[in-house]
Each structure stands twice: as C-alpha cells, then as structure tokens.
Design an enzyme around this catalytic site. Structure first.
Site, mmCIF file in Angstrom:
data_model
loop_
_atom_site.group_PDB
_atom_site.id
_atom_site.type_symbol
_atom_site.label_atom_id
_atom_site.label_comp_id
_atom_site.label_asym_id
_atom_site.label_seq_id
_atom_site.Cartn_x
_atom_site.Cartn_y
_atom_site.Cartn_z
ATOM 1 N N LYS A 94 -6.751 13.978 -29.054
ATOM 2 C CA LYS A 94 -7.228 12.603 -28.871
ATOM 3 C C LYS A 94 -6.081 11.613 -29.069
ATOM 4 O O LYS A 94 -5.902 10.669 -28.292
ATOM 5 C CB LYS A 94 -8.354 12.299 -29.859
ATOM 6 N N GLY A 110 -9.034 11.173 -34.939
ATOM 7 C CA GLY A 110 -9.868 11.921 -35.880
ATOM 8 C C GLY A 110 -10.942 12.702 -35.158
ATOM 9 O O GLY A 110 -11.414 12.310 -34.095
ATOM 10 N N ASP A 111 -11.327 13.820 -35.762
ATOM 11 C CA ASP A 111 -12.443 14.594 -35.228
ATOM 12 C C ASP A 111 -13.160 15.285 -36.381
ATOM 13 O O ASP A 111 -12.524 15.868 -37.264
ATOM 14 C CB ASP A 111 -11.973 15.647 -34.226
ATOM 15 N N THR A 112 -14.489 15.199 -36.352
ATOM 16 C CA THR A 112 -15.298 15.786 -37.418
ATOM 17 C C THR A 112 -16.107 16.952 -36.885
ATOM 18 O O THR A 112 -16.751 16.846 -35.835
ATOM 19 C CB THR A 112 -16.240 14.732 -38.029
ATOM 20 N N GLY A 152 -10.459 16.421 -39.075
ATOM 21 C CA GLY A 152 -9.034 16.472 -38.787
ATOM 22 C C GLY A 152 -8.509 15.069 -38.553
ATOM 23 O O GLY A 152 -9.190 14.243 -37.936
#
Length: 234
Positions: A94, A110-112, A152
C-alpha cells in the site's frame, strides 16, 4: 512463527467491564495520546495510505498535518498463509503504491489482519466480509474464543523504509445467533477486518484485550511513534 510483539500501551485493560462503552473509550484513548505524545515534526510531508477514519483519527495524535491517498491493491490476492507476513506485506505494498504518486513525501501504510490459531499450527485469517452471510460466519468463528489482531505498519520516505507489526490478543464472549444477526444488520461489520469494530458496537462482544488497544482499532500508535523516533531521531 511470531507469537509476541512489544506493546507499550497504557490501555492494556483485561478483562473489560461487561457493559464497557468502547465509543467513549476511543475518545479517551485519543485524548490520552494527545496528552501523552508531542506532535512529531518530520523532515517530509506525510501521506497516510488509508481511507480508514479510525487510522486517520489515531494518526492525528502524533502528526498534525497529513494527506490521505488510498492505495488500490487486491488484498485478497496478496494474502499469504502467515498472517504476520500478510499484514506487513500489504502495509508495504500500500505504501509503495502511494509512494509512486508522492515520491518526495513520507508515506505511512497499514494493514490489519484478524487471525484465529488452528490446531495444526496454521491460521484462519479473516479479512473484510464479502457479504452479510460472510460477516455472520466470521462472528460465529470468533464467538467464545481468542484471536490475534495483527497490524502491519510500513513507513517509506526518500532514501529509506521500515516495516514492522504489532499483535494484540482479543477474546470474545459467547455470542447468540440473535446478537450476531442484529449486529450484522447495522452494517457496521461490513468494512472491518474480522467483521467487528472494537471502538463501536463490536466492543460489547469483547471479554479481554491483551496488548495495544489502538492496534485493535487499526493503528498501533505506540509502535508507530517508536518507528518514527528510531528513523528520525531528534
């Protein structure tokens, strides 16, 4: 295999009160972080590679001014078997996608990922539900058990990059089919990893959180502040 992550959060409350008001809690969390942390001055303009209102609110506790630019990537196609790797990889991709559009700026991606450990050592990963039935399936899987919430974080700037993750353990109480159906009917779960929002209606399902609560909301402020401090020491 990653099973632990450093957590610096004051908000490691476990167990939660049965009628814990998580919407009010989010306001308190934001207020506390604005009091606790000074606004960070960085050598580059900042772009957040996310459309999430929760990430935008949390980032505002550390950085006064930033732009929003949403990365268009296929998250399902890029998911791998290790949820920790998935979270970091998606956050990095991203950020790189947005960096192509803003090469002279600092990009935060960010990634959840919500992940349920399986007996064979693998994980059942839950992303955003595809439809109402998928949301109900996810909430049934989470009911009465513990799961990991992994976020992340990738920071990219001209000449450097850093990628890390944080992990919190969340336990749900047993949910009835009626509760699940009523919650899904609000549409709140439809754009959330794991089909719930800890800072809103989904907060009533939670028995305990071990680790950073801001991580569960979608952006581990404590980890991000540490990463920025290490990358740009005063």
């Amino acid at each position: 295999m990653h099973l632990h992550a450093e957590s610096l959060s004051k908000f490691q409350v476990s167990p939660l009160r049965p009628n814990f008001d998580n919407a009010i809690c989010l306001k308190k969390v934001l207020a506390w972080f604005r009091y606790r942390y000074q606004v960070i001055e960085l050598p580059f303009p900042v772009v957040l590679a996310s459309a999430s209102p929760r990430r935008q609110e949390l980032l505002s506790t550390l950085i006064r001014d930033f732009e929003i630019c949403v990365a268009g990537i296929d998250e399902d196609f890029l998911t791998v078997s290790d949820p920790f790797e998935t979270a970091q990889t998606l956050a990095l991709l991203k950020a790189r996608h947005v960096q192509d559009l803003h090469p002279a700026k600092l990009i935060i991606g960010g990634d959840t990922v919500v992940a349920i450990p399986v007996e064979d050592g693998t994980y059942n990963q839950l992303s955003k539900p595809a439809n109402v039935e998928d949301a109900k399936r996810m909430l049934n899987l989470l009911s009465g058990r513990s799961h990991f919430v992994i976020t992340g974080i990738a920071i990219l700037w001209p000449g450097g990059e850093i990628v890390k993750h944080d992990v919190s353990t969340v336990r749900f109480r047993n949910l009835s089919e009626k509760e699940i159906a009523e919650y899904v009917s609000t549409s709140e779960p439809m754009d959330k990893a794991g089909a719930y929002a800890v800072q809103a209606g989904g907060g009533s399902f939670i028995e305990s959180i071990v680790g950073s609560r801001t991580n569960v909301i979608g952006l581990p402020v404590e980890l991000l502040e540490k990463m920025l401090g290490e990358s740009f020491p005063i």
